[in-house]
Design a protein around this motif. Structure first.
Motif, PDB file in Angstrom:
ATOM      1  N   ILE A  10       0.869  -1.173   0.000  1.00  7.74           N
ATOM      2  CA  ILE A  10       0.000   0.000   0.000  1.00  7.74           C
ATOM      3  C   ILE A  10       0.906   1.222   0.000  1.00  7.74           C
ATOM      4  N   ASN A  11       0.827   2.006  -1.054  1.00 12.00           N
ATOM      5  CA  ASN A  11       1.696   3.178  -1.179  1.00 12.00           C
ATOM      6  C   ASN A  11       0.936   4.461  -0.815  1.00 12.00           C
ATOM      7  N   LYS A  12       1.648   5.540  -0.757  1.00 14.13           N
ATOM      8  CA  LYS A  12       1.110   6.875  -0.463  1.00 14.13           C
ATOM      9  C   LYS A  12       0.539   6.950   0.956  1.00 14.13           C
ATOM     10  N   SER A  13       1.200   6.260   1.871  1.00 17.68           N
ATOM     11  CA  SER A  13       0.740   6.278   3.256  1.00 17.68           C
ATOM     12  C   SER A  13       0.802   7.694   3.822  1.00 17.68           C
ATOM     13  N   ASP A  14       1.616   8.558   3.189  1.00 14.81           N
ATOM     14  CA  ASP A  14       1.727   9.945   3.667  1.00 14.81           C
ATOM     15  C   ASP A  14       0.439  10.739   3.467  1.00 14.81           C
ATOM     16  N   LEU A  15      -0.484  10.187   2.659  1.00 16.82           N
ATOM     17  CA  LEU A  15      -1.721  10.920   2.395  1.00 16.82           C
ATOM     18  C   LEU A  15      -2.799  10.675   3.448  1.00 16.82           C
ATOM     19  N   ILE A  34       3.717   1.836   2.760  1.00 13.88           N
ATOM     20  CA  ILE A  34       4.884   2.698   2.582  1.00 13.88           C
ATOM     21  C   ILE A  34       4.527   4.031   1.938  1.00 13.88           C
ATOM     22  N   SER A  35       5.481   4.931   1.945  1.00 13.20           N
ATOM     23  CA  SER A  35       5.383   6.099   1.076  1.00 13.20           C
ATOM     24  C   SER A  35       6.632   6.098   0.208  1.00 13.20           C
ATOM     25  N   ALA A  36       6.442   5.750  -1.051  1.00 16.41           N
ATOM     26  CA  ALA A  36       7.584   5.676  -1.974  1.00 16.41           C
ATOM     27  C   ALA A  36       8.183   7.056  -2.177  1.00 16.41           C
ATOM     28  N   LEU A  37       7.309   8.059  -2.127  1.00 12.61           N
ATOM     29  CA  LEU A  37       7.756   9.427  -2.371  1.00 12.61           C
ATOM     30  C   LEU A  37       8.604   9.953  -1.220  1.00 12.61           C
ATOM     31  N   SER A  43      -2.505  -0.411 -10.742  1.00 15.15           N
ATOM     32  CA  SER A  43      -3.081   0.603 -11.619  1.00 15.15           C
ATOM     33  C   SER A  43      -2.067   1.691 -11.918  1.00 15.15           C
ATOM     34  N   SER A  44      -2.351   2.435 -12.957  1.00  8.94           N
ATOM     35  CA  SER A  44      -1.499   3.561 -13.310  1.00  8.94           C
ATOM     36  C   SER A  44      -1.603   4.634 -12.238  1.00  8.94           C
ATOM     37  N   GLY A  45      -0.473   5.189 -11.860  1.00  9.08           N
ATOM     38  CA  GLY A  45      -0.483   6.306 -10.916  1.00  9.08           C
ATOM     39  C   GLY A  45      -0.348   5.913  -9.458  1.00  9.08           C
ATOM     40  N   VAL A  46      -0.246   4.618  -9.174  1.00 11.81           N
ATOM     41  CA  VAL A  46      -0.141   4.213  -7.767  1.00 11.81           C
ATOM     42  C   VAL A  46       1.271   4.399  -7.208  1.00 11.81           C
ATOM     43  N   GLY A  47       2.249   4.603  -8.103  1.00 10.71           N
ATOM     44  CA  GLY A  47       3.600   4.907  -7.623  1.00 10.71           C
ATOM     45  C   GLY A  47       4.630   3.809  -7.831  1.00 10.71           C
ATOM     46  N   LYS A  48       4.429   2.955  -8.826  1.00 10.97           N
ATOM     47  CA  LYS A  48       5.377   1.862  -9.074  1.00 10.97           C
ATOM     48  C   LYS A  48       6.753   2.408  -9.465  1.00 10.97           C
ATOM     49  N   SER A  49       6.759   3.339 -10.426  1.00  8.16           N
ATOM     50  CA  SER A  49       8.042   3.884 -10.880  1.00  8.16           C
ATOM     51  C   SER A  49       8.706   4.720  -9.794  1.00  8.16           C
ATOM     52  N   THR A  50       7.873   5.391  -9.002  1.00 13.58           N
ATOM     53  CA  THR A  50       8.431   6.174  -7.894  1.00 13.58           C
ATOM     54  C   THR A  50       9.171   5.251  -6.922  1.00 13.58           C
ATOM     55  N   LEU A  51       8.604   4.079  -6.683  1.00 12.24           N
ATOM     56  CA  LEU A  51       9.253   3.115  -5.792  1.00 12.24           C
ATOM     57  C   LEU A  51      10.599   2.667  -6.375  1.00 12.24           C
ATOM     58  N   THR A  61       8.107   9.692 -13.739  1.00 11.28           N
ATOM     59  CA  THR A  61       6.853   9.459 -13.022  1.00 11.28           C
ATOM     60  C   THR A  61       5.869  10.554 -13.416  1.00 11.28           C
ATOM     61  N   THR A  62       4.624  10.235 -13.185  1.00 15.30           N
ATOM     62  CA  THR A  62       3.602  11.132 -13.694  1.00 15.30           C
ATOM     63  C   THR A  62       2.946  11.919 -12.569  1.00 15.30           C
ATOM     64  N   VAL A  63       2.340  13.021 -12.929  1.00 10.61           N
ATOM     65  CA  VAL A  63       1.595  13.764 -11.916  1.00 10.61           C
ATOM     66  C   VAL A  63       0.095  13.554 -12.090  1.00 10.61           C
ATOM     67  N   HIS A  78      -0.966   6.798 -19.212  1.00 11.03           N
ATOM     68  CA  HIS A  78      -0.063   5.967 -18.420  1.00 11.03           C
ATOM     69  C   HIS A  78       1.354   6.450 -18.628  1.00 11.03           C
ATOM     70  N   LYS A  79       2.066   6.634 -17.534  1.00  8.41           N
ATOM     71  CA  LYS A  79       3.394   7.196 -17.663  1.00  8.41           C
ATOM     72  C   LYS A  79       4.383   6.164 -18.207  1.00  8.41           C
ATOM     73  N   THR A  80       4.446   5.031 -17.552  1.00  4.35           N
ATOM     74  CA  THR A  80       5.386   4.001 -17.990  1.00  4.35           C
ATOM     75  C   THR A  80       4.757   3.230 -19.140  1.00  4.35           C
ATOM     76  N   THR A  81       5.456   3.143 -20.246  1.00  3.28           N
ATOM     77  CA  THR A  81       4.874   2.444 -21.386  1.00  3.28           C
ATOM     78  C   THR A  81       5.665   1.190 -21.738  1.00  3.28           C
ATOM     79  N   PRO A  91       4.010  -1.079 -17.015  1.00  8.10           N
ATOM     80  CA  PRO A  91       3.016  -0.033 -17.239  1.00  8.10           C
ATOM     81  C   PRO A  91       1.792  -0.366 -16.396  1.00  8.10           C
ATOM     82  N   GLY A  92       1.045   0.622 -15.985  1.00  4.64           N
ATOM     83  CA  GLY A  92      -0.180   0.361 -15.233  1.00  4.64           C
ATOM     84  C   GLY A  92      -1.066  -0.575 -16.042  1.00  4.64           C
ATOM     85  N   LEU A  93      -1.617  -1.566 -15.369  1.00  5.36           N
ATOM     86  CA  LEU A  93      -2.441  -2.521 -16.101  1.00  5.36           C
ATOM     87  C   LEU A  93      -3.843  -1.954 -16.254  1.00  5.36           C
TER      88      LEU A  93
HETATM   89  N1  LIG Z   1       1.788  11.536  -1.964  1.00  4.17           N
HETATM   90  C1  LIG Z   1       2.446  10.568  -2.606  1.00  4.17           C
HETATM   91  N2  LIG Z   1       2.528  10.603  -3.946  1.00  4.17           N
HETATM   92  C2  LIG Z   1       3.204   9.603  -4.557  1.00  4.17           C
HETATM   93  C3  LIG Z   1       3.813   8.552  -3.831  1.00  4.17           C
HETATM   94  N3  LIG Z   1       4.385   7.710  -4.723  1.00  4.17           N
HETATM   95  C4  LIG Z   1       4.142   8.225  -5.944  1.00  4.17           C
HETATM   96  N4  LIG Z   1       3.443   9.369  -5.860  1.00  4.17           N
HETATM   97  C5  LIG Z   1       3.011  10.244  -6.960  1.00  4.17           C
HETATM   98  O1  LIG Z   1       2.052   9.574  -7.754  1.00  4.17           O
HETATM   99  C6  LIG Z   1       2.210   9.924  -9.123  1.00  4.17           C
HETATM  100  C7  LIG Z   1       2.329   8.667  -9.969  1.00  4.17           C
HETATM  101  O2  LIG Z   1       3.523   7.980  -9.653  1.00  4.17           O
HETATM  102  P1  LIG Z   1       4.225   6.942 -10.652  1.00  4.17           P
HETATM  103  O3  LIG Z   1       5.365   6.381  -9.922  1.00  4.17           O
HETATM  104  O4  LIG Z   1       4.477   7.542 -11.980  1.00  4.17           O
HETATM  105  O5  LIG Z   1       3.063   5.858 -10.833  1.00  4.17           O
HETATM  106  P2  LIG Z   1       3.106   4.511 -11.692  1.00  4.17           P
HETATM  107  O6  LIG Z   1       2.415   3.481 -10.874  1.00  4.17           O
HETATM  108  O7  LIG Z   1       4.490   4.218 -12.119  1.00  4.17           O
HETATM  109  O8  LIG Z   1       2.197   4.887 -12.955  1.00  4.17           O
HETATM  110  P3  LIG Z   1       2.226   4.221 -14.439  1.00  4.17           P
HETATM  111  O9  LIG Z   1       3.630   4.253 -14.917  1.00  4.17           O
HETATM  112  O10 LIG Z   1       1.321   5.079 -15.246  1.00  4.17           O
HETATM  113  O11 LIG Z   1       1.698   2.832 -14.279  1.00  4.17           O
HETATM  114  C8  LIG Z   1       3.427  10.842  -9.185  1.00  4.17           C
HETATM  115  O12 LIG Z   1       2.986  12.156  -9.219  1.00  4.17           O
HETATM  116  C9  LIG Z   1       4.162  10.540  -7.908  1.00  4.17           C
HETATM  117  O13 LIG Z   1       4.934  11.612  -7.449  1.00  4.17           O
HETATM  118  C10 LIG Z   1       3.711   8.569  -2.396  1.00  4.17           C
HETATM  119  O14 LIG Z   1       4.220   7.715  -1.674  1.00  4.17           O
HETATM  120  N5  LIG Z   1       3.020   9.589  -1.846  1.00  4.17           N
END
Ligand SMILES: Nc1nc2c(ncn2[C@@H]2O[C@H](COP(=O)(O)OP(=O)(O)OP(=O)(O)O)[C@@H](O)[C@H]2O)c(=O)[nH]1
Ligand SMILES: [Mg+2]
Ligand SMILES: [Zn+2]
Length: 364
Positions: A156-161, A184-187, A210-218, A230-232, A242-245, A262-264
């Motif tokens: 579970i990512n984005k625990s900081d939210l 965790i919070s990958a960010l 899913s796309s945007g959950v923070g896989k690439s950030t991790l 990574t995408t905003v 989807h950011k990662t292709t 890539p996000g499924l």
């Molecule tokens: N608040 C918060 N934002 C995060 C965290 N991890 C990632 N993000 C943000 O979420 C957005 C998407 O992150 P990505 O890492 O691109 O997501 P992804 O899962 O790789 O997306 P795809 O490549 O499209 O599948 C970016 O704006 C990140 O900065 C986190 O732990 N906390």
């Protein structure tokens, strides 16, 4: 920018052991003598593959015979390379037997499973605090992972939210019995050490979600640099960008390998029902007490599963998701039975053509 193929990822002095090469691989490779070397596919870019080899990486094409047989390497595959640096050419001539296959049944793909990656040890199912955290979606992912032979970990990512991250874990605990969950919070880098136990040399971890959950950030956090864009844009409904292709494998500092996907958009459950049984052991156990052995847990009298729902032991939404996945499985299996006949026909056509080419001396 030049048009010639570029390495899509890291170019590191890795060893074969780091790449997960083991005795099983060595045995399968032992029949190749001569100018052949082993490698592991890190990334596929249209027709060119980025392949990790002992000491670095090479760009390689695939042999005509693999192409004719429709055998295409997937990321994570161990391959046999004909390495001719003097000629500036490296060719993948064989794929070693896969230990695990991570695939998704895709609608419109003749009911066959589309290989996402091969030889995966562990799959991190990444979800994020907020609307993505959804039990139904996780159950579907779990069924797919169980079917692959890899073991799942829920991240579970984005625990900081959220104010109290422990509530996130509590929310999904009913469906994750026996499955490790980390929050965790990958960010921000919080809680990352919880995944250390899986980051051991030679282990291959795939990130899905899913796309945007923070896989690439991790991945970036673990590599301590921004290698993956990574995408905003937040995209929970799969409709956005989807950011990662490109699917790509990275070597982490610990020696573990991690594949960013890539996000499924769509995870079909494929044609293997074992993943569903592993995800719903409680329902299968209850089903053992149904009056009819072929009970579908719909309207049948003496249904122990329905009874458990009325008794509040089993949630109706969990049963609904199970029944939905079972219907999907039946549909995929039927589609596959039809599709396989077609594919077999195509394959034999390919083999026939190959035999003809060999007879004509056209085959290199
Ligand atoms: N608040 C918060 N934002 C995060 C965290 N991890 C990632 N993000 C943000 O979420 C957005 C998407 O992150 P990505 O890492 O691109 O997501 P992804 O899962 O790789 O997306 P795809 O490549 O499209 O599948 C970016 O704006 C990140 O900065 C986190 O732990 N906390
Ligand atoms: Mg990404
Ligand atoms: Zn029943």
């Amino acid at each position: 920018m030049s048009n010639s193929p570029q390495h899509c990822g890291q170019h590191l002095p890795v060893s074969l052991e780091t790449l997960g090469w083991d005795d099983e691989c060595a045995l399968a490779f032992s029949k190749y003598t001569g100018p052949y070397i082993p490698g592991r596919v890190a990334c596929r870019q249209r027709t060119v593959y980025d392949v990790f080899i002992e000491g670095g990486s090479v760009l390689a094409g695939i042999s005509g015979s693999l192409r004719k047989l429709g055998r295409f390497p997937a990321v994570g595959d161990f391959v046999v390379l004909l390495h001719r640096p003097e000629a500036g050419a490296t060719t993948i001539i064989d794929i070693l037997p896969r230990k695990t296959v991570f695939s998704r049944g895709v609608a419109g793909n003749e009911g066959t499973d589309q290989v996402i990656a091969a030889n995966i040890t562990t799959v991190f199912i990444v979800t994020a605090a907020g609307p993505d955290l959804n039990a139904r979606r996780l159950e579907r992912y779990l069924a797919v992972v169980h079917a692959s032979g890899a073991s799942p970990v829920i991240v579970i990512n984005k625990s900081d939210l959220v104010k109290d991250p422990s509530t996130l874990v509590a929310e999904i605990s009913p469906l994750s019995a026996g499955i490790p969950v980390v929050c965790i919070s990958a960010l921000k880098g919080t809680g990352i050490s919880q995944i250390d136990p899986w980051l051991t040399p030679g282990i291959t971890i795939a990130l899905i979600g899913s796309s945007g959950v923070g896989k690439s950030t991790l991945i970036n956090t673990l590599l301590e640099k921004s290698v993956q864009e990574t995408t905003v844009t937040r995209d929970y409904d799969g409709k956005g960008r989807h950011k990662t292709t490109v699917r790509q494998m990275f070597v982490l500092k610990s020696g573990a390998l991690m594949i960013d996907n890539p996000g499924l958009r769509e995870v079909g459950i494929g044609t293997d029902g074992s993943g569903i049984s592993d995800t719903f052991p409680d329902i299968l156990e209850l089903a053992g007490s149904c009056r009819f052995s072929d009970c579908r847990h719909e309207q049948e009298p003496g249904c122990a599963v329905r009874e458990a729902v009325s008794d509040g032991i089993l949630s109706l939404s969990r049963l609904d998701n199970y029944l939905r996945l079972m219907r999907e499985l039946a549909f995929e299996q039927e589609k596959s039975a039809i599709g396989l006949v077609r594919i077999e026909r195509k394959r034999w056509k390919g083999i026939g053509k190959l035999a003809k080419d060999i007879r004509k001396g056209k085959w290199e």
